[in-house]
Design a protein around this motif. Structure first.
Motif, mmCIF file in Angstrom:
data_model
loop_
_atom_site.group_PDB
_atom_site.id
_atom_site.type_symbol
_atom_site.label_atom_id
_atom_site.label_comp_id
_atom_site.label_asym_id
_atom_site.label_seq_id
_atom_site.Cartn_x
_atom_site.Cartn_y
_atom_site.Cartn_z
ATOM 1 N N ARG A 1 -11.567 -67.550 35.436
ATOM 2 C CA ARG A 1 -11.368 -67.369 33.998
ATOM 3 C C ARG A 1 -10.551 -66.106 33.716
ATOM 4 O O ARG A 1 -9.659 -66.102 32.855
ATOM 5 C CB ARG A 1 -12.710 -67.278 33.285
ATOM 6 N N LEU A 2 -10.878 -65.033 34.407
ATOM 7 C CA LEU A 2 -10.132 -63.785 34.218
ATOM 8 C C LEU A 2 -8.649 -63.988 34.516
ATOM 9 O O LEU A 2 -7.775 -63.559 33.751
ATOM 10 C CB LEU A 2 -10.693 -62.689 35.127
ATOM 11 N N ALA A 3 -8.363 -64.622 35.641
ATOM 12 C CA ALA A 3 -6.967 -64.850 36.028
ATOM 13 C C ALA A 3 -6.250 -65.722 35.015
ATOM 14 O O ALA A 3 -5.107 -65.445 34.625
ATOM 15 C CB ALA A 3 -6.914 -65.474 37.419
ATOM 16 N N ASP A 4 -6.908 -66.786 34.564
ATOM 17 C CA ASP A 4 -6.264 -67.725 33.638
ATOM 18 C C ASP A 4 -6.084 -67.135 32.242
ATOM 19 O O ASP A 4 -5.036 -67.292 31.615
ATOM 20 C CB ASP A 4 -7.083 -69.012 33.554
ATOM 21 N N GLU A 5 -7.112 -66.461 31.735
ATOM 22 C CA GLU A 5 -7.045 -65.951 30.366
ATOM 23 C C GLU A 5 -6.087 -64.771 30.231
ATOM 24 O O GLU A 5 -5.450 -64.604 29.186
ATOM 25 C CB GLU A 5 -8.440 -65.556 29.890
ATOM 26 N N ARG B 1 -3.626 -64.141 32.580
ATOM 27 C CA ARG B 1 -2.378 -64.458 33.299
ATOM 28 C C ARG B 1 -2.042 -63.354 34.279
ATOM 29 O O ARG B 1 -0.958 -62.749 34.252
ATOM 30 C CB ARG B 1 -1.223 -64.690 32.322
ATOM 31 N N CYS B 2 -2.984 -63.077 35.176
ATOM 32 C CA CYS B 2 -2.832 -61.945 36.079
ATOM 33 C C CYS B 2 -3.537 -62.255 37.392
ATOM 34 O O CYS B 2 -4.173 -63.300 37.551
ATOM 35 C CB CYS B 2 -3.445 -60.695 35.460
ATOM 36 N N VAL B 3 -3.418 -61.322 38.330
ATOM 37 C CA VAL B 3 -4.259 -61.334 39.521
ATOM 38 C C VAL B 3 -5.574 -60.675 39.135
ATOM 39 O O VAL B 3 -5.589 -59.565 38.614
ATOM 40 C CB VAL B 3 -3.605 -60.565 40.683
ATOM 41 N N ALA B 4 -6.674 -61.354 39.370
ATOM 42 C CA ALA B 4 -7.996 -60.830 39.020
ATOM 43 C C ALA B 4 -8.751 -60.474 40.288
ATOM 44 O O ALA B 4 -8.807 -61.266 41.234
ATOM 45 C CB ALA B 4 -8.787 -61.853 38.216
ATOM 46 N N VAL B 5 -9.330 -59.283 40.288
ATOM 47 C CA VAL B 5 -10.148 -58.804 41.404
ATOM 48 C C VAL B 5 -11.531 -58.516 40.841
ATOM 49 O O VAL B 5 -11.739 -57.521 40.145
ATOM 50 C CB VAL B 5 -9.546 -57.528 42.029
ATOM 51 N N LEU B 6 -12.479 -59.394 41.120
ATOM 52 C CA LEU B 6 -13.843 -59.216 40.633
ATOM 53 C C LEU B 6 -14.633 -58.484 41.709
ATOM 54 O O LEU B 6 -15.010 -59.061 42.735
ATOM 55 C CB LEU B 6 -14.490 -60.567 40.305
ATOM 56 N N THR C 1 -20.482 -57.221 45.570
ATOM 57 C CA THR C 1 -20.775 -57.816 46.871
ATOM 58 C C THR C 1 -19.992 -59.116 47.020
ATOM 59 O O THR C 1 -20.148 -60.039 46.237
ATOM 60 C CB THR C 1 -22.278 -58.102 47.005
ATOM 61 N N GLY C 2 -19.128 -59.174 48.038
ATOM 62 C CA GLY C 2 -18.251 -60.329 48.190
ATOM 63 C C GLY C 2 -17.186 -60.360 47.122
ATOM 64 O O GLY C 2 -17.076 -61.328 46.364
ATOM 65 N N THR C 3 -16.386 -59.295 47.029
ATOM 66 C CA THR C 3 -15.307 -59.218 46.034
ATOM 67 C C THR C 3 -14.431 -60.472 46.098
ATOM 68 O O THR C 3 -14.068 -60.935 47.179
ATOM 69 C CB THR C 3 -14.460 -57.960 46.280
ATOM 70 N N LEU C 4 -14.090 -61.002 44.929
ATOM 71 C CA LEU C 4 -13.277 -62.211 44.823
ATOM 72 C C LEU C 4 -11.919 -61.880 44.208
ATOM 73 O O LEU C 4 -11.831 -61.059 43.300
ATOM 74 C CB LEU C 4 -13.984 -63.263 43.964
ATOM 75 N N ILE C 5 -10.889 -62.570 44.691
ATOM 76 C CA ILE C 5 -9.518 -62.328 44.240
ATOM 77 C C ILE C 5 -8.830 -63.668 44.015
ATOM 78 O O ILE C 5 -8.901 -64.566 44.860
ATOM 79 C CB ILE C 5 -8.721 -61.533 45.297
ATOM 80 N N THR C 6 -8.143 -63.800 42.883
ATOM 81 C CA THR C 6 -7.348 -64.998 42.658
ATOM 82 C C THR C 6 -6.279 -64.724 41.616
ATOM 83 O O THR C 6 -6.249 -63.655 40.990
ATOM 84 C CB THR C 6 -8.237 -66.190 42.223
ATOM 85 N N ALA C 7 -5.396 -65.689 41.451
ATOM 86 C CA ALA C 7 -4.360 -65.677 40.414
ATOM 87 C C ALA C 7 -4.294 -67.079 39.833
ATOM 88 O O ALA C 7 -4.824 -68.031 40.434
ATOM 89 C CB ALA C 7 -3.018 -65.260 41.007
ATOM 90 N N PRO C 8 -3.674 -67.261 38.674
ATOM 91 C CA PRO C 8 -3.618 -68.600 38.067
ATOM 92 C C PRO C 8 -3.063 -69.651 39.026
ATOM 93 O O PRO C 8 -1.992 -69.473 39.605
ATOM 94 C CB PRO C 8 -2.691 -68.396 36.873
ATOM 95 N N GLY C 9 -3.836 -70.715 39.216
ATOM 96 C CA GLY C 9 -3.380 -71.818 40.050
ATOM 97 C C GLY C 9 -3.448 -71.574 41.544
ATOM 98 O O GLY C 9 -2.969 -72.404 42.327
ATOM 99 N N GLU C 10 -4.044 -70.470 41.978
ATOM 100 C CA GLU C 10 -4.100 -70.138 43.400
ATOM 101 C C GLU C 10 -5.538 -70.183 43.904
ATOM 102 O O GLU C 10 -6.496 -70.127 43.115
ATOM 103 C CB GLU C 10 -3.489 -68.758 43.649
ATOM 104 N N PRO C 11 -5.724 -70.266 45.234
ATOM 105 C CA PRO C 11 -7.078 -70.266 45.794
ATOM 106 C C PRO C 11 -7.790 -68.943 45.519
ATOM 107 O O PRO C 11 -7.162 -67.922 45.218
ATOM 108 C CB PRO C 11 -6.847 -70.451 47.301
ATOM 109 N N VAL C 12 -9.104 -68.975 45.650
ATOM 110 C CA VAL C 12 -9.914 -67.759 45.542
ATOM 111 C C VAL C 12 -10.120 -67.191 46.938
ATOM 112 O O VAL C 12 -10.503 -67.914 47.868
ATOM 113 C CB VAL C 12 -11.274 -68.058 44.889
ATOM 114 N N TRP C 13 -9.871 -65.890 47.078
ATOM 115 C CA TRP C 13 -10.122 -65.182 48.327
ATOM 116 C C TRP C 13 -11.443 -64.431 48.208
ATOM 117 O O TRP C 13 -11.709 -63.791 47.190
ATOM 118 C CB TRP C 13 -9.011 -64.189 48.626
ATOM 119 N N ARG C 14 -12.250 -64.465 49.267
ATOM 120 C CA ARG C 14 -13.535 -63.768 49.282
ATOM 121 C C ARG C 14 -13.532 -62.717 50.384
ATOM 122 O O ARG C 14 -13.165 -62.992 51.524
ATOM 123 C CB ARG C 14 -14.691 -64.747 49.511
#
Length: 294
Positions: free
Chosen positions: A187-191, A193-198, A201-214
């Motif tokens: 949701r962060l990435a889509d809303e 329109r950026c790379v989101a780093v949450l 514990t187990g930081t998650l990274i994604t961008a619109p339309g891309e896989p989530v990295w853990r």
């Protein structure tokens, strides 16, 4: 969901060839620090330098610059006037935009900026902003969530919220963010329109339309003020260093998050999770990079 591994990071690290120079590894402008939060600027600037950027500038008020230059004389100071809250005077951002207009610099903004972060970044961003990419953290995220910062973000922007900041950005609760972290980071990435780093514990990274990295590195020793400042700086440094080698903002985020956590794991073995400090991580970061580059 894809797991970030040592081999993934080894393949993403910017290469340092013998015939390169400081211009080959890009530049970072850190806009950080205030009278109340001087150490945040110190940590993010060193993170950017240790992350490999060829040049790191710091725009801040004079007391912050004095502290940072004592620790990292490699930093290039850009002095700003102090406003009534002890932070950077927002009107000084026009001069920064003009100075960096042709430099293709990565903007790092947020650590320690204080309550005026929205006005400061409002002057730095917007139409025809000169930044090649941006890493936005801390007080800038709160300004974005509250509506105090309502200007378009640069095309290659990384947002680095912890769960509390993510909840504010998504106008929800921390409990809901943590209940489905994958959905929250998407949701962060889509809303935005950026790379989101949450982070967490187990930081998650994604961008619109891309896989989530853990990410699986890191430990509870990072649960203290300053750890996020180190990560934001490291991310900006890795991004600047790899930009001309075709590395993307997602790849920079993946690399920096893993390195930050892996260095913290080494640091915990030396210092313990209780006694380790964010500044201690830099020694272990060097050891990690020595292994990976070797």
């Amino acid at each position: 969901m894809q797991e970030i591994t040592r081999e993934v990071v080894r393949g993403l690290l910017p290469r340092r060839k013998a015939d390169t120079n400081k211009g080959s590894f890009g530049s970072v402008l850190a806009v950080a620090g205030s009278m109340a939060y001087r150490g945040a600027a110190t940590l993010c600037v060193e993170g950017a330098l240790r992350g490999g950027a060829g040049l790191v500038y710091l725009a801040s008020i004079e007391p912050v610059l004095q502290l940072v230059l004592t620790r990292t004389p490699e930093c290039c100071p850009c002095g700003c006037r102090t406003d009534s809250t002890g932070g950077i005077r927002a009107q000084d951002t026009a001069a920064l935009r003009e100075w960096f207009a042709e430099k293709n610099t990565v903007l790092l903004a947020g650590p320690g900026l204080g309550e005026n972060a929205g006005s400061i970044c409002g002057g730095l961003l917007g139409r025809r902003a000169p930044w090649a990419a941006a890493v936005l953290d801390a007080d800038v995220l709160n300004a974005l969530a509250s509506g105090a910062l309502h200007t378009p973000l640069p095309e290659h922007t990384i947002l680095t919220p912890h769960p509390g900041e993510a909840a504010r950005l998504l106008h929800t609760t921390v409990g809901e963010v943590q209940a489905d972290r994958e959905a929250a980071v998407r949701r962060l990435a889509d809303e935005y329109r950026c790379v989101a780093v949450l982070k967490g514990t187990g930081t998650l990274i994604t961008a619109p339309g891309e896989p989530v990295w853990r990410n699986t590195t890191g430990n509870a020793g990072l649960a203290r003020g300053g750890s996020g400042d180190v990560l934001a700086g490291l991310m900006a440094g890795v991004l600047a260093a790899g930009w001309r080698q075709g590395r993307s903002a997602v790849e920079a985020a993946v690399t920096a998050v893993w390195l930050h956590g892996a260095a913290a794991d080494r640091c915990a073995k030396r210092r313990s999770m209780t006694a380790m400090l964010p500044q201690d991580i830099f020694e272990d970061l060097g050891a990690m990079l020595t292994e990976l580059e070797g």
